[in-house]
Design an enzyme around this catalytic site. Structure first.
Site, PDB file in Angstrom:
ATOM      1  N   LYS A  22     -17.494  28.640  -7.246  1.00  0.00           N
ATOM      2  CA  LYS A  22     -16.634  28.619  -6.062  1.00  0.00           C
ATOM      3  C   LYS A  22     -15.900  29.949  -5.974  1.00  0.00           C
ATOM      4  CE  LYS A  22     -12.526  28.303  -8.391  1.00  0.00           C
ATOM      5  NZ  LYS A  22     -11.513  29.391  -8.418  1.00  0.00           N
ATOM      6  N   ASP A 147      -9.236  21.890 -10.419  1.00  0.00           N
ATOM      7  CA  ASP A 147     -10.337  22.298  -9.543  1.00  0.00           C
ATOM      8  C   ASP A 147     -11.511  21.321  -9.539  1.00  0.00           C
ATOM      9  OD1 ASP A 147      -8.941  24.549  -8.876  1.00  0.00           O
ATOM     10  OD2 ASP A 147     -10.187  25.952 -10.016  1.00  0.00           O
TER      11      ASP A 147
END
Length: 296
Positions: A22, A147
């Site tokens: 990401k 996350d």
């Protein structure tokens, strides 16, 4: 999305699952909670690039991982912790053998460990047929890392709170040159640093999307790590560039693969990198969909 199906647990079959990187397209720190956790506003987007987990479910209780991470016990490995957390949440005593093809750098700000944990949760929930939906898997994942939920849910998102409040987002799917300076940065070292910006004003998503994208961690990371400062300065000669997460990876954005590839070829010897496309649906979700259609 619901993962329920009519399959029995799937044993002794090698299955391959992506564990994508990401980027934090922007990252602002708007406060700090009494427990030490930081309040954030950030925009997550996936890359079509990452690790691959090869997972074989077993009807024994053993969870084995290969290769081991040097200096990390099996029980402290995020992949093991994710598998064990799913067992604790569901009561299953099934096992798995997990092989990881690791290409994402540790300490890079690309979310590699969190992504590995999320892929483990999603894959084993399917293979073990433990029948949890993605929201419940994300709740389990949050206990493993802030996350993890965005990787579990599988869509690009605007995140607030400590990163657990997710609003689906559709940023432009640009091409990125992602570089890794020769340094590994521990997130805790940045978030505990006294000079870190912690009081950026909260703004609406509309205002954030219309503004210049920045990362509140970048200033202190560049000061502490000259290698990162050097990488940012080099990339800024070619395109808008900034830190992802707490680093050490730095990315530059381009409108085409050709532009990104051209700058990749110019990278100096002291800087390594790769080109990838930003995607708003995680490759993990596409893989889950393919597997799930086998069990309708």
């Amino acid at each position: 999305m619901n993962n329920q199906s009519n399959c029995a647990p799937i044993f002794n079959r090698e299955t391959h699952w992506p564990s994508p990187a990401k980027l934090n397209l922007f990252l602002y720190i708007t406060g700090q909670r009494p427990n030490g956790y930081h309040e954030l506003q950030t925009l997550f987007q996936f890359l079509d690039y990452g690790d691959t987990l090869t997972i074989t479910a077993t009807n024994t209780s053993a969870i084995t991982i290969n290769p081991a991470i040097e200096g990390v016990t099996t029980e402290d490995n995020l992949i093991y912790r994710a598998a064990d957390a799913l067992r604790q949440a569901t009561g299953t005593m099934l096992g798995a053998h997990i092989e990881i093809d690791k290409i994402l750098p540790m300490g890079g700000g690309l979310g590699g460990g969190s992504s590995n944990a999320a892929t483990t949760l999603v894959a084993l929930n399917y293979l073990w047929q433990t029948q949890l939906d993605l929201d419940k898997l994300a709740d389990i994942g949050l206990a493993l890392g802030a996350d993890v939920p965005v990787f579990v849910k599988g869509f690009s998102a605007f995140a607030e709170g400590v990163g657990e409040k997710l609003l689906p987002a559709t940023p432009q799917e640009k091409w990125f040159l992602v570089t890794k300076p020769n340094v590994s940065i521990a997130t805790v070292d940045i978030f505990t640093h006294p000079d870190l910006i912690r009081n950026t004003e909260k703004r609406s998503l509309k205002a954030l999307l219309a503004g210049v994208y920045e990362n509140d961690c970048e200033k202190i990371v560049r000061r502490l790590h000259p290698e990162v400062d050097k990488a940012v300065s080099w990339l800024l000669e070619y395109a808008p560039s900034r830190l992802t997460g707490t680093g050490a990876c730095v990315f530059a954005e381009f409108s085409s693969q050709q532009e990104a590839d051209a700058i990749l070829k110019k990278l100096p010897d002291w800087l390594h990198g790769f080109v990838a496309k930003g995607v708003n649906t995680s490759p993990l979700m596409a893989t889950l969909h393919v597997h799930s259609t086998d069990c309708q």
